[in-house]
Design a protein around this motif. Structure first.
Motif, short mmCIF file in Angstrom:
data_model
loop_
_atom_site.label_atom_id
_atom_site.label_comp_id
_atom_site.label_asym_id
_atom_site.label_seq_id
_atom_site.Cartn_x
_atom_site.Cartn_y
_atom_site.Cartn_z
N ALA A 1 33.83 33.41 43.44
CA ALA A 1 34.65 33.19 42.25
C ALA A 1 35.85 34.11 42.21
O ALA A 1 36.94 33.73 41.75
N GLY A 2 35.69 35.35 42.70
CA GLY A 2 36.80 36.29 42.70
C GLY A 2 37.72 36.14 43.88
O GLY A 2 38.79 36.78 43.92
N GLY A 3 37.33 35.32 44.87
CA GLY A 3 38.15 35.16 46.06
C GLY A 3 38.18 36.39 46.93
O GLY A 3 39.14 36.61 47.68
N TRP A 4 37.13 37.21 46.86
CA TRP A 4 37.09 38.47 47.60
C TRP A 4 36.37 38.29 48.93
O TRP A 4 35.34 37.63 49.02
N GLY A 5 36.92 38.87 49.97
CA GLY A 5 36.24 38.90 51.26
C GLY A 5 36.52 37.72 52.15
O GLY A 5 36.08 37.70 53.31
N GLY A 6 37.22 36.70 51.66
CA GLY A 6 37.54 35.54 52.50
C GLY A 6 36.29 34.85 53.00
O GLY A 6 35.27 34.74 52.30
#
Length: 421
Positions: free
Chosen positions: A313-318
């Motif tokens: 949801a946060g778009g973190w880490g790809g």
């Protein structure tokens, strides 16, 4: 009418079972039919949508059709295996799977494809439900849980190989060629099954009574609170797994830009965590009970799924932010899947076919109901994480409120009943 006899005579002398390793390989190959049927065409889902001029959610419904067929097929085939023995329903289901696979080669629309996928599911249901019933015929207690873990090792090769094989087939043929390969696999299994699978349910232990008897058996199973709870736990765990299966091709290929072959490799890599956990399970059972391992697995899987949802949801880490927590989820599922059925079937040896059928039907039925949600929610990593996490969280809640694993007696450390070591 129900007739029983001592379990030591479960296998007639004239049809001795193969040695354990051979039994695991053959039964695992039959169980793997369902996994191959589900997974082998996953790399082709975007191509099917283009070729049949339909939408992604419509193509994903063909996966739902397979799961519906698996659910319905088990409800019918399980009682048949209790009444007719194990071999005939197993081989008949395999023939149906082969015929449906061949008819896919000429399917003109996604609607026809969906119907044929239901028939494929019905046919492949025989392998899963009959194999589990054979295990219950021959093994008890922790030995049954260990045997199911070994079975998952063999059938676990299907998720590893199927998308990769499907991707490689797409290099040289269209998506229809994938179904030609499935038909060939089914035909080979039919021949091997006729030659190697013994009849583990002699006439004296078969349960007959027609439709009324089948309904009475199911009614009795549904009155067992612990059995029903464990079936729901297994079903919700499978829903989380199939949410991943349904959405992964679109997440990996469309959101992260992988090609069909790269998707197959990454999907297969994830399956190694599932397989590795199933093989760790017998080691854990030497120290902890199946109920304890199941409880820890459900809790760990739910936590990993919540991490996945947060990162997606946060778009973190790809891509890594999706893949790594997914692998943790798959490992937890690999520990849950052998123990929930072993605990559920422990008290229902005389109706093992029906008990395994109801278990499988709920697993695939819930999976069929939940897996389309990934497409409806957007076919991205967040949608997949929501459905995966939702299934595992609900499963954990059912485990704690309905099953109450701390109240379950430990399974006996029983050896195999009628199979050579």
């Amino acid at each position: 009418m129900t007739a029983t006899q001592d379990r030591s005579t479960a296998v007639p002398e004239e049809a001795p079972p193969p040695r354990r390793a051979v039994l695991v390989l053959v039964l695992g190959a039959f169980v793997a039919v369902g996994a191959f049927t589900i997974d082998m065409y996953l790399p082709a889902l975007p191509a099917i949508a283009t070729d049949l001029r339909t939408s992604s959610p419509m193509v994903q419904l063909t996966l739902t059709g397979t799961l519906v067929g698996l659910a319905l097929g088990q409800l019918v085939i399980g009682p048949l295996s209790d009444a007719l023995g194990r071999r005939r329903p197993l081989l008949a289901g395999t023939v149906l799977h082969v015929v449906a696979s061949l008819l896919v080669l000429v399917a003109p629309t996604v609607q026809v494809l969906g119907v044929l996928r239901v028939l494929q599911g019905v046919g492949s249901a025989a392998g899963g439900v009959v194999a589990m019933a054979i295990v219950r015929d021959l093994f008890e207690g922790r030995a049954a849980a260990t045997m199911l873990s070994r079975l998952f090792l063999v059938m676990g090769a299907a998720p590893v190989l199927a998308p990769t094989v499907g991707g490689e087939l797409l290099r040289v043929t269209s998506w229809r060629g994938v179904f030609a390969a499935l038909a060939l696999y089914g035909l080979l299994l039919f021949v091997v099954g006729r030659l190697t699978v013994p009849e583990t349910l002699p006439p004296g232990r078969r349960v007959t009574g027609g439709v009324a008897g089948t309904l009475r058996t199911y009614r009795g199973l549904l009155r067992d609170r612990v059995y029903v709870g464990l079936v729901l736990v297994a079903g919700l765990t499978m829903a989380g797994l199939f949410s991943y299966v349904s959405g992964s091709s679109f997440v990996y290929q469309r959101q992260f830009g992988l090609d069909e072959q790269q998707f197959g490799v990454l999907f297969g890599a994830g399956a190694f965590f599932l397989i590795g956990a199933t093989q760790l399970n017998p080691v854990l059972l030497r120290r902890w009970s199946p109920a304890q391992v199941l409880s820890a697995a459900m809790l760990a899987g739910t936590v990993a799924a919540l991490v996945l949802l947060t990162l997606a949801a946060g778009g973190w880490g790809g891509l890594a932010g999706v893949v790594v927590p997914l692998w943790a989820v798959l490992a937890a599922v690999g520990l849950a899947l052998p123990n929930a059925p072993a605990l559920a079937l422990a008290a229902h040896g005389e109706t093992a076919g029906s008990a395994a059928a109801l278990l499988g039907a709920v697993q695939f039925g819930i999976g069929a109901a939940v897996s389309p949600l990934v497409g409806l929610l957007g076919n991205d990593a967040t949608a997949m994480a929501l459905t995966v996490g939702g299934g595992l969280l609900l499963g954990l809640l059912v485990l704690g409120t309905v099953v109450r694993p701390w109240q379950l007696p430990d399974l006996p450390d029983a050896a195999a009943v009628a199979v050579a070591h």
